[in-house]
Scaffold this motif. Structure first.
Motif, mmCIF file in Angstrom:
data_model
loop_
_atom_site.group_PDB
_atom_site.id
_atom_site.type_symbol
_atom_site.label_atom_id
_atom_site.label_comp_id
_atom_site.label_asym_id
_atom_site.label_seq_id
_atom_site.Cartn_x
_atom_site.Cartn_y
_atom_site.Cartn_z
ATOM 1 N N TRP A 158 56.540 40.528 31.736
ATOM 2 C CA TRP A 158 56.714 39.133 31.208
ATOM 3 C C TRP A 158 56.161 38.137 32.544
ATOM 4 O O TRP A 158 55.588 36.902 32.262
ATOM 5 C CB TRP A 158 58.142 38.664 31.128
ATOM 6 N N THR A 159 56.115 38.580 33.882
ATOM 7 C CA THR A 159 55.527 37.749 34.841
ATOM 8 C C THR A 159 54.400 38.287 35.300
ATOM 9 O O THR A 159 53.892 37.593 36.302
ATOM 10 C CB THR A 159 56.649 37.742 35.955
ATOM 11 N N ALA A 160 53.495 39.021 34.861
ATOM 12 C CA ALA A 160 52.432 39.698 35.211
ATOM 13 C C ALA A 160 51.369 38.622 35.287
ATOM 14 O O ALA A 160 50.539 38.437 36.350
ATOM 15 C CB ALA A 160 51.929 40.818 34.304
ATOM 16 N N ASP A 161 51.285 37.749 34.216
ATOM 17 C CA ASP A 161 50.262 36.556 34.291
ATOM 18 C C ASP A 161 51.029 35.298 34.539
ATOM 19 O O ASP A 161 50.209 34.403 34.082
ATOM 20 C CB ASP A 161 49.565 36.746 33.000
ATOM 21 N N ALA A 162 52.372 35.062 34.627
ATOM 22 C CA ALA A 162 52.879 33.777 34.550
ATOM 23 C C ALA A 162 52.702 33.080 35.882
ATOM 24 O O ALA A 162 52.865 33.754 36.983
ATOM 25 C CB ALA A 162 54.465 34.076 34.181
ATOM 26 N N ARG A 163 52.762 31.724 35.590
ATOM 27 C CA ARG A 163 52.641 30.947 36.918
ATOM 28 C C ARG A 163 54.141 30.488 36.893
ATOM 29 O O ARG A 163 54.552 29.284 36.286
ATOM 30 C CB ARG A 163 51.654 29.881 36.710
ATOM 31 N N ILE A 164 55.074 31.124 37.564
ATOM 32 C CA ILE A 164 56.387 30.652 37.635
ATOM 33 C C ILE A 164 56.991 30.445 38.993
ATOM 34 O O ILE A 164 56.365 31.080 39.922
ATOM 35 C CB ILE A 164 57.379 31.598 36.840
ATOM 36 N N ALA A 165 57.885 29.649 39.375
ATOM 37 C CA ALA A 165 58.671 29.347 40.691
ATOM 38 C C ALA A 165 60.067 30.102 40.381
ATOM 39 O O ALA A 165 60.703 29.843 39.475
ATOM 40 C CB ALA A 165 58.407 28.153 41.001
ATOM 41 N N VAL A 166 60.556 30.969 41.344
ATOM 42 C CA VAL A 166 61.848 31.442 40.986
ATOM 43 C C VAL A 166 62.458 31.122 42.472
ATOM 44 O O VAL A 166 61.981 31.714 43.471
ATOM 45 C CB VAL A 166 61.723 33.277 40.879
ATOM 46 N N THR A 189 58.305 33.163 44.834
ATOM 47 C CA THR A 189 59.775 33.409 44.792
ATOM 48 C C THR A 189 60.129 32.755 46.275
ATOM 49 O O THR A 189 59.705 32.874 47.269
ATOM 50 C CB THR A 189 60.089 34.790 44.767
ATOM 51 N N VAL A 190 61.315 31.794 46.055
ATOM 52 C CA VAL A 190 61.767 31.430 47.359
ATOM 53 C C VAL A 190 63.344 31.675 47.458
ATOM 54 O O VAL A 190 64.139 31.742 46.443
ATOM 55 C CB VAL A 190 61.791 29.755 47.303
ATOM 56 N N VAL A 191 63.423 32.336 48.508
ATOM 57 C CA VAL A 191 64.792 33.143 48.617
ATOM 58 C C VAL A 191 65.619 32.260 49.648
ATOM 59 O O VAL A 191 65.013 32.039 50.906
ATOM 60 C CB VAL A 191 64.843 34.564 49.262
#
Length: 707
Positions: A158-166, A189-191
């Motif tokens: 699901w995230t292979a081509d996704a432009r997401i912030a986690v 990804t911000v931890v």
């Protein structure tokens, strides 16, 4: 759905009827079942970031730093897809990250996901499988597999081509985070974690450590919550409240909430409550809100047993900074054990790493650690930890004293817990540097020992600090330490220690310009020495009185006292004292422009001090000898002697005497008409005097031709 009139046996879907999802048309069925599926409704991109409080302020530099990490504006030349923001409980990590990411929503059109990993919750951290299920459903996965490996595989798809912030908030370990990292290059990804999670560097993480708010930002946060008027009416109390909240946004917010709920309460009332350490965390409590105490309890609960022990042992100690050696002493443990435990506390953000091998508690964390010690450790255990630390400081400072002033008489030491961690220096320069770096901790343990009524320990610690005071001239600490040490020696009933405190304390009073007070201490020492029949100590008091009268301009009385001291010391066989008295007589002769007599005194003094292995005082005699020779017209020989003495002072770190030597070189250069060299020497002297002796710095600035 429509039905054709007049034909009860025919079922048709027609007209304007619309089907959403699979549909089975029931009742009388002729001609088979018709299943119709409509186009699925599009799932909106998730926007799960937490709302940012309206009073968020004071983090401009941190927001800019995160921008740099994202765009490659930091140390690295490439942008990062993994950023770790760490800091202690209540520092504002989550608010900062959400505030930073919200305006960046257009850069992540496929969504912004948020999950609390519950790293410090009572029920334990969230499992990666739980979080993956949450994320997959938010992204629109209709069916989420139960198997963890299948979930992870689906998440990567699901995230292979996704432009997401986690945002993975409140993480506990790197292992908890790794299965949640997205697969695509366009995501972020911000931890956030109370721990530093340094293990994620292996995964390419960029690290940002969040520090406490600056005072101005804390005041602005307080103003936004309770109004500018209340802060403006009590500006000093407002600043005090912010300071006592130690820069923790959570603490400032809790203080603000308390004040907002009590509109008639003055800020000073809350400041007074926060001033009392035993009540500070209790005062920062608002019903229904997370408190600083609860947050720290959660961080403490997940420490290993050994790290928790060190946390409790260090909490009540009076020092503000710790190294592995003092930590080892507090727990009667090895140096290696202490280093590992300190690393764990730093990793958990319960301690701050402020320099090579030096750590400290955040102010409110220190209060919490003290509270945990009070609840979980016996009074006996707490006292023993303090005594072990005092013993270690006494042993180490005494070893430094032996290296720096080997000719100085050292009184006996009473160490209850000997043989602590190994000494952290090997030569006199390293020993002086150690004393200087630890001077505030030494003062803290002196005060604590006095409060514990360990009288011998108290004056012995003061006595061991003598080289620091002699070489670096911290006059305020010098005088305070000896006032405490003198009282302790008297309570200890140790007459010899009492005279030692009087003499060395009087030297500090005199050096600080309190000549009359110094003379009174010397007189007390002289009377005590006579009563005890201690000729050597009586000579020390006479030497001091001679110096005081010289400073006061009473030269004849000064010379008389100095000759009395020499006569006593020659009779009892103390050549070092004789040489020290001759230095003062030489200074008097030099001031009277009797350079021939001055050269004689300084020459004999230097020879005597070299014979008893006192290089520092021999260098003092040498620099005066060089100055006297230059004044007598032997300029080249005099300058060479002063340069040689300056090298000794520079090598040993004796900053005050470096300045004195430079000043003498400057005076000699000016007498020769070498104005540029004179200005250079005096500028260097002034820079050192500014640190070691403000009165000498003022004198040098105000002197004719001053810098």
């Amino acid at each position: 759905m429509g039905q054709v009139p007049g034909d009860a046996h025919e079922n048709l879907i027609g007209g304007r009827a619309r089907i959403h999802g699979p549909a089975v048309q029931a009742r009388d069925v002729h001609g088979g079942i018709h299943v119709h599926t409509g186009a699925p409704t599009a799932v909106p991109p998730p926007r799960q970031l937490l709302p940012v409080p309206v009073h968020f302020t004071g983090r401009g530099a941190d927001l800019a730093a995160l921008d740099g990490l994202l765009t490659g504006g930091g140390r690295d030349t490439t942008s990062r897809s993994l950023i770790v923001v760490s800091g202690p409980a209540g520092i504002g990590k989550t608010t900062l990250v959400c505030s930073w990411l919200q305006p960046l929503a257009p850069e992540f059109p496929d969504g912004q996901l948020y999950a609390d990993l519950r790293g410090h919750s009572a029920e334990g951290p969230a499992s990666p499988g739980e979080i993956l299920s949450q994320f997959l459903r938010a992204l629109g996965a209709g069916s989420v597999p139960a198997d963890m490996a299948e979930k992870a595989s689906l998440w990567r798809s699901w995230t292979a081509d996704a432009r997401i912030a986690v945002v993975l908030d409140n993480a506990f370990t790197a292992a908890q985070v790794r299965p949640l990292l997205h697969a695509g290059p366009g995501g972020l990804t911000v931890v956030t974690s109370r721990r530093r999670l340094t293990g994620l560097r292996m995964d390419g993480a960029a690290m940002h450590q969040l520090e406490a708010l600056e005072p101005a930002a804390g005041a602005e946060l307080l103003s936004r919550a309770i109004g500018d008027d209340r802060v403006a009416n009590e500006p000093q109390a407002a600043r005090q409240v912010v300071a006592l909240c130690a820069g923790l946004p959570l603490a400032v917010c809790l203080a603000s909430a308390r004040l907002a709920s009590r509109p008639r309460q003055s800020l000073k009332t809350l400041a007074d409550a926060l001033t009392r350490d035993t009540e500070r965390l209790a005062a920062l409590h608002v019903e229904g809100e997370t408190t600083v105490s609860n947050a720290l309890d959660a961080s403490y609960a997940v420490l290993t047993e050994e790290a928790a022990l060190l946390y409790r042992r260090l909490g009540p100690l009076p020092m503000r900074t710790f190294d592995a050696r003092s930590a080892a002493a507090a727990c009667a443990a090895s140096l290696e054990w202490a280093e590992s435990r300190l690393d764990e506390l730093v990793e958990a953000n319960l301690m701050e790493d402020i320099g090579p091998g030096i750590c400290r508690f955040h102010d409110l964390v220190r209060v919490h650690a003290h509270g945990r010690a009070t609840e979980e450790e016996s009074a006996t255990a707490r006292a023993e930890a303090l005594r072990r630390v005092c013993d270690w400081y006494l042993e180490t400072a005494t070893e430094a004293e032996k290296l720096i002033t080997p000719a100085q008489f050292t009184l006996d030491r009473d160490v209850v817990h000997p043989a602590g961690p190994p000494t952290p220096f090997t030569d006199d320069q390293g020993a002086l540097a150690w004393l200087d770096a630890h001077r505030m901790n030494l003062m803290a343990v002196i005060r604590a020992a006095a409060a514990s009524e360990w009288h011998a320990m108290t004056w012995q610690l003061v006595d061991a600090m003598w080289p620091l005071f002699l070489r670096l001239r911290y006059y305020d600490l010098w005088i305070e330490a000896h006032e405490i040490g003198l009282a302790a020696a008297r309570r200890d009933g140790n007459a010899e220690a009492e005279r030692q405190m009087l003499n060395s304390g009087a030297i500090g009073l005199s050096a600080a310009g309190r000549v009359d007070d110094a003379a009174e201490w010397y007189e007390q020492s002289r009377r005590a020495a006579r009563e005890a029949g201690d000729v050597r100590d009586e000579g020390q008091a006479l030497l001091g009185l001679g110096g005081c009268h010289r400073e006061a301009g009473r030269t004849a009385r000064a010379v008389d006292y100095l000759h009395q001291a020499i006569a006593l010391w020659e009779a009892c066989g103390y050549p070092r004292g004789v040489a020290l008295a001759r230095i003062v007589l030489g200074e008097i002769a030099l001031a009277e422009d009797d350079t021939g007599r001055a050269v004689e005194y300084f020459t004999r003094a230097r020879a005597g001090l070299l014979a008893v292995n006192d290089p520092h005082d021999a260098a003092r005699a040498l620099v005066f000898l060089g100055r006297a020779r230059a004044r007598a017209g032997e300029h080249q020989v005099g300058v060479a002697a002063m340069d040689e003495a300056l090298s000794v002072f520079t090598s040993s770190g004796a900053a005050h005497w470096q300045a004195r030597a430079l000043e003498m070189l400057g005076d000699s250069a000016r007498e020769r008409g070498e104005e540029e060299a004179a200005r250079t020497f005096r500028a260097r002297a002034l820079a050192l005097f500014e640190v070691t002796s403000p009165s000498d710095a003022r004198r040098l600035r105000e002197a004719p031709g001053g810098t």
